[in-house]
Design a protein around this motif. Structure first.
Motif, PDB file in Angstrom:
ATOM      1  N   UNK A  44       0.754  -1.201   0.171  1.00  0.00           N
ATOM      2  CA  UNK A  44       0.142   0.017   0.088  1.00  0.00           C
ATOM      3  C   UNK A  44       1.048   1.200  -0.028  1.00  0.00           C
ATOM      4  N   UNK A  45       1.996   1.194   0.810  1.00  0.00           N
ATOM      5  CA  UNK A  45       2.720   2.296   0.715  1.00  0.00           C
ATOM      6  C   UNK A  45       3.414   2.736  -0.576  1.00  0.00           C
ATOM      7  N   UNK A  46       3.924   1.424  -1.299  1.00  0.00           N
ATOM      8  CA  UNK A  46       4.428   1.541  -2.710  1.00  0.00           C
ATOM      9  C   UNK A  46       3.696   2.096  -3.327  1.00  0.00           C
ATOM     10  N   UNK A  47       2.209   1.915  -3.455  1.00  0.00           N
ATOM     11  CA  UNK A  47       1.138   2.315  -4.380  1.00  0.00           C
ATOM     12  C   UNK A  47       1.039   3.962  -4.126  1.00  0.00           C
ATOM     13  N   UNK A  48       0.861   4.045  -2.834  1.00  0.00           N
ATOM     14  CA  UNK A  48       0.644   5.436  -2.451  1.00  0.00           C
ATOM     15  C   UNK A  48       1.688   6.326  -2.822  1.00  0.00           C
ATOM     16  N   UNK A  49       3.041   5.789  -2.711  1.00  0.00           N
ATOM     17  CA  UNK A  49       4.169   6.724  -2.981  1.00  0.00           C
ATOM     18  C   UNK A  49       4.066   7.038  -4.712  1.00  0.00           C
ATOM     19  N   UNK A  50       3.724   5.850  -5.232  1.00  0.00           N
ATOM     20  CA  UNK A  50       3.966   6.251  -6.817  1.00  0.00           C
ATOM     21  C   UNK A  50       2.828   6.992  -7.091  1.00  0.00           C
ATOM     22  N   UNK A  51       1.806   6.981  -6.655  1.00  0.00           N
ATOM     23  CA  UNK A  51       0.474   7.845  -7.036  1.00  0.00           C
ATOM     24  C   UNK A  51       0.754   9.264  -6.459  1.00  0.00           C
ATOM     25  N   UNK A  52       1.360   9.513  -5.407  1.00  0.00           N
ATOM     26  CA  UNK A  52       1.516  10.875  -5.013  1.00  0.00           C
ATOM     27  C   UNK A  52       2.702  11.563  -5.650  1.00  0.00           C
ATOM     28  N   UNK A  53       3.567  10.762  -6.327  1.00  0.00           N
ATOM     29  CA  UNK A  53       4.820  11.407  -7.085  1.00  0.00           C
ATOM     30  C   UNK A  53       4.064  11.801  -8.334  1.00  0.00           C
ATOM     31  N   UNK A  54       2.951  11.716  -8.943  1.00  0.00           N
ATOM     32  CA  UNK A  54       2.216  12.413  -9.981  1.00  0.00           C
ATOM     33  C   UNK A  54       2.087  13.648  -9.935  1.00  0.00           C
ATOM     34  N   UNK A  55       1.981  14.110  -8.543  1.00  0.00           N
ATOM     35  CA  UNK A  55       1.841  15.686  -8.340  1.00  0.00           C
ATOM     36  C   UNK A  55       2.883  16.452  -8.926  1.00  0.00           C
ATOM     37  N   UNK A  56       3.984  16.051  -8.929  1.00  0.00           N
ATOM     38  CA  UNK A  56       5.354  16.543  -9.504  1.00  0.00           C
ATOM     39  C   UNK A  56       5.692  16.298 -10.761  1.00  0.00           C
ATOM     40  N   UNK A  57       5.495  15.081 -10.976  1.00  0.00           N
ATOM     41  CA  UNK A  57       6.006  14.442 -12.440  1.00  0.00           C
ATOM     42  C   UNK A  57       4.988  13.492 -12.966  1.00  0.00           C
ATOM     43  N   UNK A  58       4.063  14.170 -13.350  1.00  0.00           N
ATOM     44  CA  UNK A  58       2.809  13.391 -14.054  1.00  0.00           C
ATOM     45  C   UNK A  58       3.085  12.404 -15.268  1.00  0.00           C
ATOM     46  N   UNK A  59       4.209  12.930 -16.059  1.00  0.00           N
ATOM     47  CA  UNK A  59       4.413  12.087 -17.055  1.00  0.00           C
ATOM     48  C   UNK A  59       5.521  10.983 -17.012  1.00  0.00           C
ATOM     49  N   UNK A  60       5.757  10.579 -15.780  1.00  0.00           N
ATOM     50  CA  UNK A  60       6.876   9.746 -15.398  1.00  0.00           C
ATOM     51  C   UNK A  60       6.603   8.224 -15.954  1.00  0.00           C
ATOM     52  N   UNK A  61       5.385   7.688 -16.039  1.00  0.00           N
ATOM     53  CA  UNK A  61       5.249   6.540 -16.136  1.00  0.00           C
ATOM     54  C   UNK A  61       4.801   6.346 -17.724  1.00  0.00           C
ATOM     55  N   UNK A  62       4.752   5.120 -18.458  1.00  0.00           N
ATOM     56  CA  UNK A  62       4.429   4.952 -19.626  1.00  0.00           C
ATOM     57  C   UNK A  62       3.232   5.146 -20.158  1.00  0.00           C
ATOM     58  N   UNK A  63       3.105   5.948 -21.312  1.00  0.00           N
ATOM     59  CA  UNK A  63       1.869   6.335 -22.059  1.00  0.00           C
ATOM     60  C   UNK A  63       1.482   5.004 -22.722  1.00  0.00           C
ATOM     61  N   UNK A  64       0.178   4.265 -22.279  1.00  0.00           N
ATOM     62  CA  UNK A  64      -0.117   3.199 -22.907  1.00  0.00           C
ATOM     63  C   UNK A  64      -1.619   3.245 -23.606  1.00  0.00           C
ATOM     64  N   UNK A  65      -1.934   4.379 -24.002  1.00  0.00           N
ATOM     65  CA  UNK A  65      -2.977   4.874 -24.723  1.00  0.00           C
ATOM     66  C   UNK A  65      -3.478   3.756 -26.215  1.00  0.00           C
TER      67      UNK A  65
END
Length: 111
Positions: A44-65
């Protein structure tokens, strides 16, 4: 190497109800499988950390459109080898919209 960065500013991270519901459901599954409280807390902590990081770096994860046939641009946060969280960046409202947690072995993604 160029990094996919959106304009440097803080984004509001909006977690849909489906995110909270799917995480609660997954915690119940982990408990039924006998995972320890510390293992569950770590996930849960790993998930929350990854989600929270989006506030400063929203494009950091792969675009899978294209990979999943989404109409709107969508990114995927991999959680270990089994789970994923999908999200969309909404620069016009300065927000990142976070969808449900999915078990990648049983993908039926609607977002």
């Amino acid at each position: 190497m160029e990094v996919n960065r959106i304009e440097e500013r803080e984004y509001k991270v909006v977690k849909l109800t489906s995110f909270a519901d799917s995480l609660a459901e997954q915690i119940e599954i982990w408990e039924s499988l006998g995972l320890s409280k510390s293992q569950i807390t770590r996930y849960v902590t790993d998930i929350q950390t990854a989600v929270d990081s989006l506030s400063y770096w929203p494009g950091r994860f792969q675009d899978v459109t294209d990979q999943y046939g989404f109409v709107e641009p969508t990114h995927r946060i991999p959680i270990g080898n089994v789970y994923a969280v999908f999200y969309r960046i909404k620069p016009d409202i300065n927000s990142v919209i976070v969808g449900a947690l999915f078990d990648r072995r049983r993908f039926k993604v609607k977002f």
